[in-house]
Design a protein around this motif. Sequence first.
Motif, PDB file in Angstrom:
ATOM      1  N   ASN A 152      -3.404   0.520 -10.546  1.00 22.15           N
ATOM      2  CA  ASN A 152      -4.268   0.942  -9.443  1.00 22.15           C
ATOM      3  C   ASN A 152      -5.476   1.730  -9.940  1.00 22.15           C
ATOM      4  O   ASN A 152      -6.567   1.617  -9.389  1.00 22.15           O
ATOM      5  N   THR A 211      -3.970   1.808  -2.790  1.00 23.91           N
ATOM      6  CA  THR A 211      -4.642   1.951  -1.492  1.00 23.91           C
ATOM      7  C   THR A 211      -5.144   0.636  -0.927  1.00 23.91           C
ATOM      8  O   THR A 211      -5.446   0.540   0.254  1.00 23.91           O
ATOM      9  N   ASP A 212      -5.234  -0.405  -1.760  1.00 20.57           N
ATOM     10  CA  ASP A 212      -5.836  -1.679  -1.358  1.00 20.57           C
ATOM     11  C   ASP A 212      -4.824  -2.804  -1.572  1.00 20.57           C
ATOM     12  O   ASP A 212      -4.516  -3.176  -2.705  1.00 20.57           O
ATOM     13  N   THR A 247       0.853  -1.189   0.000  1.00 29.33           N
ATOM     14  CA  THR A 247       0.000   0.000   0.000  1.00 29.33           C
ATOM     15  C   THR A 247       0.889   1.240   0.000  1.00 29.33           C
ATOM     16  O   THR A 247       2.047   1.184   0.440  1.00 29.33           O
ATOM     17  N   TRP A 248       0.320   2.344  -0.474  1.00 27.17           N
ATOM     18  CA  TRP A 248       1.082   3.596  -0.490  1.00 27.17           C
ATOM     19  C   TRP A 248       1.442   4.043   0.924  1.00 27.17           C
ATOM     20  O   TRP A 248       2.546   4.554   1.163  1.00 27.17           O
TER      21      TRP A 248
END
Length: 434
Positions: free
Chosen positions: A206, A300-301, A167-168
């Motif tokens: 993404n 994000t996921d 994730t970021w």
Amino acid sequence: MRLGAAVLLAGVLSLSACSAGSLGSSDDAAGGKTQITFLTNNDPANVKVAEAVIAAFEAKNADVDVKLDTRPQGSEGDNLVKTRLSTGDMADVFEYNSGSLLQAIAPSANLTPVTGEAWAGDLDDTFKKVVSSGAEVYGSPWQTISGGGILYNKPLYAKLGLQPPKTWADFMTNNSRIKAAGTAPVAQTYSETWTSQILVLADFHNVSAADPGFADKYTNNQAKYATTPAALAGFQHLEELKKAGYWNDDYASAKYNEGLAAVADGTAAHYPMITFAVTAIETAAPGKTNDVGFFALPGTDASKNGVTLWEPSGLYIPKSTTGDKLTAAKKFQAFLATPDGCAAEASATSLGGPFAVKTCKLPDDVATAVKDLSVYVDAGAASPALEFLSPIKGPALEQITVEVGSGIRPAADGAKLYDEDVKKQAQQLGLQGW
């Protein structure tokens, strides 16, 4: 300009239409053999691969003689391909773009479909999509897949006890620990502006995961970078990393090879890049190639973590190829989708990514970063880069990303400016809805 064209100018990748040599294919048999002509781009490294492939193919197909023909790189070569297809004077088999630019040569009208060939089932699923039009498959792969994401220094990660992030947020946490340890977290090399685009372009997996229809909507003027949160994120990543002070001090003047050297020797922990660059690490930092690993640009996921791919170009047969030449051309096209064909390519060049053929295996001595990329590809955790799904890529992106990454322009403004740049290009292409 497609990223491939910019990279080609840097001397490290050829993703787009290319090359110039003699016109037309010979109708003469050579010593009782069927003679066919293969047209590809004239980049010296590419020609070396072509020669190795032809030699390996002819060794297994004594009844076929393959004559190598070349064409110029860039728009000149692109126009030559289109002209020769329109006049029925195309070589018996030729190399050309996959993805959105393939559609510009009207595959259904000009190319011989290979959907029913046994070897088509061995193609990587993502590659198969970018050499298809409608329900038909048209091409076998020419050279290997590359992945966009983050090159990282493995010894430094081991020393600090870090794991490749999914994730970021985890990526930024890693960067914080790296900076606290006294190392530049992320290398940027804005002296060569094309390198500034990677954080935006490699984020497309993404974008696609969050909005699977984005590419079509983008092409049809129904979606924008500035108003699509997942697409805007790439510009925001540049802004966030700059504000956090995570760039190398000389990011504005550093060059591509210096970025590779930095991530290889641990001067910087990360370098956003496409894996074709792996083949240049040995020159930039001798003996350090396997100190560099690769992970996909985090989103994000974590459950949707995957990589953006730059697919190889394809090998196609024009409808003007008929009779014995068609039979021979099909054999040559099929050869590139076999382990023997892959081995011939690997014998002539360093590999910057995995093969687009499921039956082909990477050599044991392939670079660590390429092995890392192949894990994503084998798992199907991958999406083609946007340029393979849409013909629209504004030429000013690399200047805009330099501005955002340098703190000159906010991310939101950069995305809006890029949307305007894209509009100009779409209108020049005559796309509907613009």
